[in-house]
Design an enzyme around this catalytic site. Structure first.
Site, PDB file in Angstrom:
ATOM      1  N   ASP A 100       0.679  -1.296   0.178  1.00  8.80           N
ATOM      2  CA  ASP A 100      -0.163  -0.039  -0.595  1.00  8.80           C
ATOM      3  C   ASP A 100       0.648   1.266  -0.011  1.00  8.80           C
ATOM      4  OD1 ASP A 100       0.756  -0.174   2.623  1.00  8.80           O
ATOM      5  OD2 ASP A 100      -0.545   0.912   2.979  1.00  8.80           O
TER       6      ASP A 100
ATOM      7  N   ASP B 150      -8.623  -7.217   0.293  1.00  6.63           N
ATOM      8  CA  ASP B 150      -7.253  -7.712   1.580  1.00  6.63           C
ATOM      9  C   ASP B 150      -8.127  -6.615   2.347  1.00  6.63           C
ATOM     10  OD1 ASP B 150      -7.132  -4.433   1.559  1.00  6.63           O
ATOM     11  OD2 ASP B 150      -6.165  -5.149   3.401  1.00  6.63           O
TER      12      ASP B 150
END
Ligand SMILES: O=c1[nH]cnc2c(CCNCC3CCCCC3)c3[nH]c(NCc4cccs4)nc3cc12
Length: 373
Positions: A93, A267
Site C-alpha cells: 500500500d 485484502d
C-alpha cells in the site's frame, strides 16, 4: 513466467469474473484474497504456511516498514522478498491510509502527508513521489498510489476536494513509477458515497490507462448495502480488461457480494486479527472459540479442511489456548481463518468456472445461516 504484468479475464458469470494476473514472480488466480503482512510477516504465521493455505500474493505494510527498518535498509538487505523469503508477488500500500489511522500529529496538503512516527516520534514527509520511491525500494510488485481516504462523516465538498487531490496524486505517482516491466501501479477510486464523485474519479483514472484499479474510501463504517451500491456505480466506469481491487474488504459475506458485482482482489486484516482474538470463520458461520460451549468439545473446527489447524486440533484445546492467552491459540486460529478464506476463494473461482456462482453464493450463505453444529 511472463516478463510483463498481464491480466487475463478468463470467464464471467453474471457480474462475477474469473481471471489471472501474470507477473514475473508468479500468477495470481482471481478472485483472490491477499493476506495482510504487517512488518514483513503475516502476524503469527510462517509464510510457508500462508503459501500452503493457497495465497498467491501477500500485502507488505509500507507505513510500518518505512519507519522500521526503513525502506533504504530493506533495499540494502536485498528487498522485501529476500528479507522475508517470499518469492511470489507482493502488493504494497502507499502508507497513506495508515498514516491517517496510526500516526500522531499529521498534516495533509497538496505536497503530501507530514506525520510523526508512532515508533519514535520523528517527523516524516511522504509525497506521492516518495511513496512510490519507498515501494520501489521495498521491491514491491504492485504499488498503490498515494491517496486521501477522507474520514466519514464528511461533506460532499470535503469528499470532492479529497477525490480531486487523489486524482492529481495518481498522475504524480504514474510519472514517478515510470515504466517498470513486470510491475504495476494501481490507481485508487475515491468519492465517498457520492455517486457523481465516484463516477468522475473512476472515469478520470480510466483515462490514465493504469495497470489496475482499486476502489478505496469504502469499508470505513458505512452499511454493507451502501458499499455494494457504490460498487454498482463505480465498476461500470472501470475498464473490464484490468483487475479491480476492493481495499480493506472484508467478511466472507462482503467478499461474495463484491465478487458478484465484479471485484477481483481483496485484502483484509479480519481473518488474522479476529483469529488472534479467538473468532473462527467456518463453512457453518462464525465460531467464538472462547465460548464455554467449546470447553469439552473434542471435534475440530472443520474435519473437511486440509489445514492442520482446522482438522487436527480439538475445539477444547483451542478454547483452552485462547482462554489462557497462549500464543499458539492465535497462531492456530489465524492459520485456520486464512485457510478458510482461501478455501472460500477457491470455491468462488471453481463456481464461476462452472457457471454456477449464483448457486454457490446461495448455498454458502445458507450454510452460514444454519450456524455451527
Ligand atoms: O481508500 C483507501 N485507500 C487506501 N487504503 C485503504 C484501506 C487499507 C487497505 N489495507 C491496506 C493494508 C496494507 C498492509 C497493512 C494492513 C492494511 C482500507 N481499509 C478499509 N477498511 C478496512 C479497515 C481497516 C482499518 C480501518 S478500516 N477501507 C480502506 C480504504 C482505503
Amino acid at each position: 513466467m511472463s516478463e510483463s504484468f498481464q491480466f487475463q479475464l478468463k470467464k464471467t458469470d453474471g457480474g462475477a469474473r474469473l481471471g489471472e494476473v501474470s507477473m514475473p514472480r508468479g500468477t495470481i488466480r482471481t478472485p483472490a484474497f491477499m493476506p495482510v503482512g504487517t512488518v514483513g510477516t503475516v502476524k503469527a504465521m510462517y509464510l510457508d504456511q500462508v503459501r500452503e493455505t493457497g495465497a498467491d500474493i501477500i500485502l507488505g505494510n509500507t507505513y510500518h516498514l518505512m519507519l522500521r527498518p526503513t525502506a533504504e535498509r530493506v533495499a540494502r538487505l536485498g528487498g522485501l522478498h529476500e528479507l522475508i523469503r517470499w518469492q511470489h508477488p507482493i502488493l504494497t500500500d502507499s502508507g497513506g491510509f495508515q498514516v491517517m489511522s496510526l500516526s500522531g500529529l499529521r498534516k495533509l496538503d497538496e505536497k503530501g502527508v507530514t506525520f510523526k512516527s508512532h515508533v519514535d516520534g520523528s517527523t516524516h514527509h511522504m509525497s506521492p513521489e516518495r511513496s512510490i520511491e519507498i515501494q520501489g525500494l521495498l521491491g514491491s510488485d504492485i504499488q498503490m498510489q498515494l491517496d486521501e481516504c477522507v474520514a466519514l462523516p464528511a461533506t460532499p465538498k470535503e469528499i470532492e476536494r479529497a477525490m480531486e487531490m487523489s486524482l492529481r496524486w495518481a498522475e504524480r505517482c504514474k510519472v514517478a513509477f515510470g515504466n517498470q516491466p513486470g510491475k504495476a501501479m494501481f490507481g485508487i477510486v475515491q468519492g465517498g458515497v457520492v455517486p457523481e464523485l465516484r463516477v468522475r474519479s473512476a472515469q478520470a483514472l480510466s483515462g490514465m490507462d493504469l495497470k489496475g484499479y482499486a476502489v478505496g474510501g469504502l469499508a470505513v463504517g458505512e452499511p454493507q448495502e451502501v458499499m455494494l451500491r457504490m460498487l454498482e456505480i463505480t465498476l461500470p466506469e472501470l475498464p473490464t480488461e484490468k483487475p479491480r481491487y476492493l481495499m480493506g474488504v472484508g467478511t466472507p459475506d462482503d467478499i461474495l457480494k463484491s465478487v458478484a458485482r465484479g471485484i477481483d482482489m481483496f485484502d483484509c486484516v479480519m481473518p488474522t486479527r479476529s483469529g488472534r482474538h479467538g473468532l473462527a470463520f467456518t463453512r457453518r458461520g462464525k465460531v467464538n472459540i472462547r465460548n464455554a460451549r467449546h470447553a469439552e468439545d473434542m471435534r475440530p473446527l472443520d474435519d473437511q479442511s486440509n489445514c492442520p489447524a482446522s482438522r487436527d486440533y480439538s475445539r477444547a484445546y483451542l478454547h483452552h489456548l485462547v482462554r489462557a492467552n497462549e500464543a499458539l491459540g492465535g497462531m492456530l486460529l489465524s492459520w485456520h481463518n486464512l485457510a478458510y478464506y482461501q478455501e472460500l476463494m477457491q470455491g468462488i473461482r471453481q463456481a464461476i468456472a462452472e457457471g454456477r456462482f449464483a448457486d454457490f453464493m446461495a448455498e454458502t450463505q445458507e450454510n452460514w445461516a444454519r450456524g455451527d453444529l
